[in-house]
Write a protein that holds these residues in place. Sequence first.
Motif, PDB file in Angstrom:
ATOM      1  N   LEU A  13       3.473  -3.981  -2.622  1.00 51.04           N
ATOM      2  CA  LEU A  13       3.878  -2.601  -2.347  1.00 51.04           C
ATOM      3  C   LEU A  13       5.294  -2.356  -2.851  1.00 51.04           C
ATOM      4  CD1 LEU A  13       2.555  -2.080   1.316  1.00 51.04           C
ATOM      5  CD2 LEU A  13       1.460  -1.390  -0.838  1.00 51.04           C
ATOM      6  N   SER A  14       5.576  -1.109  -3.219  1.00 53.87           N
ATOM      7  CA  SER A  14       6.914  -0.733  -3.690  1.00 53.87           C
ATOM      8  C   SER A  14       7.855  -0.610  -2.494  1.00 53.87           C
ATOM      9  CB  SER A  14       6.848   0.606  -4.425  1.00 53.87           C
ATOM     10  OG  SER A  14       6.602   1.648  -3.487  1.00 53.87           O
ATOM     11  N   PRO A  15       9.178  -0.634  -2.729  1.00 54.01           N
ATOM     12  CA  PRO A  15      10.128  -0.415  -1.637  1.00 54.01           C
ATOM     13  C   PRO A  15       9.882   0.919  -0.908  1.00 54.01           C
ATOM     14  CG  PRO A  15      11.271  -1.345  -3.506  1.00 54.01           C
ATOM     15  CD  PRO A  15       9.868  -1.024  -3.971  1.00 54.01           C
ATOM     16  N   ALA A  16       9.521   1.984  -1.648  1.00 56.56           N
ATOM     17  CA  ALA A  16       9.265   3.290  -1.023  1.00 56.56           C
ATOM     18  C   ALA A  16       8.033   3.224  -0.113  1.00 56.56           C
ATOM     19  CB  ALA A  16       9.079   4.366  -2.095  1.00 56.56           C
ATOM     20  N   GLN A  17       6.975   2.539  -0.553  1.00 60.83           N
ATOM     21  CA  GLN A  17       5.777   2.391   0.283  1.00 60.83           C
ATOM     22  C   GLN A  17       6.089   1.576   1.541  1.00 60.83           C
ATOM     23  OE1 GLN A  17       3.370   0.701  -2.900  1.00 60.83           O
ATOM     24  NE2 GLN A  17       2.005   2.494  -2.825  1.00 60.83           N
ATOM     25  N   VAL A 108       1.988  -8.314   4.643  1.00 65.01           N
ATOM     26  CA  VAL A 108       2.845  -7.694   3.630  1.00 65.01           C
ATOM     27  C   VAL A 108       4.199  -7.412   4.279  1.00 65.01           C
ATOM     28  CG1 VAL A 108       3.142  -5.774   2.017  1.00 65.01           C
ATOM     29  CG2 VAL A 108       0.841  -6.639   2.508  1.00 65.01           C
ATOM     30  N   TYR A 109       5.252  -7.866   3.650  1.00 63.44           N
ATOM     31  CA  TYR A 109       6.601  -7.754   4.205  1.00 63.44           C
ATOM     32  C   TYR A 109       7.198  -6.390   3.884  1.00 63.44           C
ATOM     33  CZ  TYR A 109       6.147 -12.403   5.753  1.00 63.44           C
ATOM     34  OH  TYR A 109       5.700 -13.496   6.449  1.00 63.44           O
ATOM     35  N   LEU A 110       7.524  -5.642   4.954  1.00 62.45           N
ATOM     36  CA  LEU A 110       8.016  -4.272   4.808  1.00 62.45           C
ATOM     37  C   LEU A 110       9.525  -4.169   4.985  1.00 62.45           C
ATOM     38  CD1 LEU A 110       5.242  -2.484   6.911  1.00 62.45           C
ATOM     39  CD2 LEU A 110       5.253  -2.987   4.442  1.00 62.45           C
ATOM     40  N   SER A 132       9.941 -11.829  -0.015  1.00 58.80           N
ATOM     41  CA  SER A 132      10.704 -10.636  -0.384  1.00 58.80           C
ATOM     42  C   SER A 132       9.974  -9.350   0.011  1.00 58.80           C
ATOM     43  CB  SER A 132      10.976 -10.645  -1.890  1.00 58.80           C
ATOM     44  OG  SER A 132       9.753 -10.646  -2.598  1.00 58.80           O
ATOM     45  N   LEU A 133      10.729  -8.275   0.055  1.00 61.98           N
ATOM     46  CA  LEU A 133      10.224  -6.944   0.375  1.00 61.98           C
ATOM     47  C   LEU A 133       9.033  -6.600  -0.523  1.00 61.98           C
ATOM     48  CD1 LEU A 133      10.726  -4.133   1.781  1.00 61.98           C
ATOM     49  CD2 LEU A 133      12.136  -3.579  -0.208  1.00 61.98           C
ATOM     50  N   GLY A 134       7.932  -6.169   0.078  1.00 67.93           N
ATOM     51  CA  GLY A 134       6.745  -5.766  -0.685  1.00 67.93           C
ATOM     52  C   GLY A 134       5.803  -6.888  -1.032  1.00 67.93           C
ATOM     53  N   SER A 135       6.213  -8.133  -0.785  1.00 71.07           N
ATOM     54  CA  SER A 135       5.347  -9.274  -1.093  1.00 71.07           C
ATOM     55  C   SER A 135       4.354  -9.516   0.039  1.00 71.07           C
ATOM     56  CB  SER A 135       6.177 -10.536  -1.308  1.00 71.07           C
ATOM     57  OG  SER A 135       6.981 -10.382  -2.453  1.00 71.07           O
ATOM     58  N   GLY A 136       3.256 -10.157  -0.300  1.00 68.91           N
ATOM     59  CA  GLY A 136       2.228 -10.453   0.696  1.00 68.91           C
ATOM     60  C   GLY A 136       1.888 -11.924   0.713  1.00 68.91           C
ATOM     61  N   VAL A 137       1.628 -12.433   1.909  1.00 66.20           N
ATOM     62  CA  VAL A 137       1.197 -13.820   2.067  1.00 66.20           C
ATOM     63  C   VAL A 137      -0.214 -13.798   2.656  1.00 66.20           C
ATOM     64  CG1 VAL A 137       1.657 -16.041   3.159  1.00 66.20           C
ATOM     65  CG2 VAL A 137       3.569 -14.593   2.445  1.00 66.20           C
ATOM     66  N   PHE A 138      -1.167 -14.304   1.901  1.00 66.69           N
ATOM     67  CA  PHE A 138      -2.548 -14.430   2.368  1.00 66.69           C
ATOM     68  C   PHE A 138      -2.687 -15.773   3.064  1.00 66.69           C
ATOM     69  CE2 PHE A 138      -2.974 -11.237  -0.857  1.00 66.69           C
ATOM     70  CZ  PHE A 138      -4.038 -10.449  -0.446  1.00 66.69           C
ATOM     71  N   VAL A 139      -3.238 -15.770   4.270  1.00 68.45           N
ATOM     72  CA  VAL A 139      -3.463 -17.006   5.020  1.00 68.45           C
ATOM     73  C   VAL A 139      -4.931 -17.024   5.434  1.00 68.45           C
ATOM     74  CG1 VAL A 139      -2.847 -18.357   7.061  1.00 68.45           C
ATOM     75  CG2 VAL A 139      -1.082 -17.052   5.860  1.00 68.45           C
ATOM     76  N   ARG A 140      -5.611 -18.113   5.115  1.00 67.21           N
ATOM     77  CA  ARG A 140      -7.014 -18.266   5.492  1.00 67.21           C
ATOM     78  C   ARG A 140      -7.134 -18.249   7.020  1.00 67.21           C
ATOM     79  NH1 ARG A 140      -8.576 -23.283   2.969  1.00 67.21           N
ATOM     80  NH2 ARG A 140      -8.405 -24.124   5.062  1.00 67.21           N
ATOM     81  N   LYS A 159      -0.141  -6.268   8.618  1.00 66.18           N
ATOM     82  CA  LYS A 159      -1.194  -7.283   8.567  1.00 66.18           C
ATOM     83  C   LYS A 159      -2.470  -6.609   8.081  1.00 66.18           C
ATOM     84  CE  LYS A 159      -3.894 -10.534  11.292  1.00 66.18           C
ATOM     85  NZ  LYS A 159      -4.214 -10.992  12.643  1.00 66.18           N
ATOM     86  N   VAL A 160      -3.038  -7.159   7.017  1.00 65.91           N
ATOM     87  CA  VAL A 160      -4.272  -6.656   6.422  1.00 65.91           C
ATOM     88  C   VAL A 160      -5.339  -7.706   6.716  1.00 65.91           C
ATOM     89  CG1 VAL A 160      -5.391  -5.958   4.275  1.00 65.91           C
ATOM     90  CG2 VAL A 160      -2.931  -5.543   4.592  1.00 65.91           C
ATOM     91  N   THR A 161      -6.305  -7.349   7.568  1.00 62.52           N
ATOM     92  CA  THR A 161      -7.329  -8.307   7.979  1.00 62.52           C
ATOM     93  C   THR A 161      -8.598  -8.106   7.172  1.00 62.52           C
ATOM     94  OG1 THR A 161      -6.413  -8.288  10.210  1.00 62.52           O
ATOM     95  CG2 THR A 161      -8.619  -9.195   9.967  1.00 62.52           C
ATOM     96  N   VAL A 162      -9.182  -9.210   6.719  1.00 65.88           N
ATOM     97  CA  VAL A 162     -10.422  -9.181   5.950  1.00 65.88           C
ATOM     98  C   VAL A 162     -11.441 -10.038   6.692  1.00 65.88           C
ATOM     99  CG1 VAL A 162     -11.490  -9.720   3.730  1.00 65.88           C
ATOM    100  CG2 VAL A 162      -9.124  -8.899   3.804  1.00 65.88           C
ATOM    101  N   THR A 163     -12.578  -9.428   7.057  1.00 61.88           N
ATOM    102  CA  THR A 163     -13.611 -10.143   7.818  1.00 61.88           C
ATOM    103  C   THR A 163     -14.939 -10.136   7.069  1.00 61.88           C
ATOM    104  OG1 THR A 163     -14.270  -8.154   9.019  1.00 61.88           O
ATOM    105  CG2 THR A 163     -12.590  -9.531  10.048  1.00 61.88           C
ATOM    106  N   VAL A 164     -15.848 -10.962   7.550  1.00 62.94           N
ATOM    107  CA  VAL A 164     -17.232 -10.942   7.081  1.00 62.94           C
ATOM    108  C   VAL A 164     -18.115 -10.672   8.295  1.00 62.94           C
ATOM    109  CG1 VAL A 164     -16.929 -12.470   5.109  1.00 62.94           C
ATOM    110  CG2 VAL A 164     -17.466 -13.447   7.326  1.00 62.94           C
ATOM    111  N   PRO A 165     -19.305 -10.130   8.071  1.00 61.34           N
ATOM    112  CA  PRO A 165     -20.213  -9.901   9.194  1.00 61.34           C
ATOM    113  C   PRO A 165     -20.555 -11.224   9.888  1.00 61.34           C
ATOM    114  CG  PRO A 165     -21.011  -8.832   7.197  1.00 61.34           C
ATOM    115  CD  PRO A 165     -19.850  -9.690   6.810  1.00 61.34           C
TER     116      PRO A 165
END
Length: 194
Positions: A13-17, A108-110, A132-140, A159-165
Amino acid sequence: MPGPDMLVYDNILSPAQCARLARSTSPGCRTTHPSVDDPGLTGIIDTLSAVVDEVENQHYRSGATGISELTLIRYEPGSRQKKHRDNEYEGAIFHGVTTPRTVYACCVYLADPADYEGGELVVAGHPPMRPSLGSGVFVRGDVEHRVKKITGGLRFALKVTVTVPPTVCWRLRARHGDVEWVPGKPLECWTTTV
């Protein structure tokens, strides 16, 4: 579980986002759940969805179909996150219904790391980090992690959560490194063949 235990993506994400999302948190309120359908977040959701699709297709191949939940987190001085796994309580049966399984989540770091003290992300098997700002760390979802105590300033994260049924099961083939999911089987049917 398939895929790497942790991935770092710079400049999601951008600094503005990031600033827009951080401004939508409230003092004293640790978490907020913005809607994936919020028209004001369209560009941000599109960006996050594209990155999640890329990560899913290139690294995890879990059968996940996109973002299932967004959580804005505001860390004030003295706050932290205890050691946990994102899928510890999921896949459980509540009132006869099996909950979805978190395959992975992205933080994602805001906030710029210079804006707060402490608050390092600690992922099992990796050194503590302050992305850093705007970077994301994916963790299983099955990987233990925590956030150290904030000692000064404010730390904001999405936090962006991704699930499966709950009916998805993986058959891992260690020799070939491929993954296939089988609908209609319970989560407990994980099998590994070598």
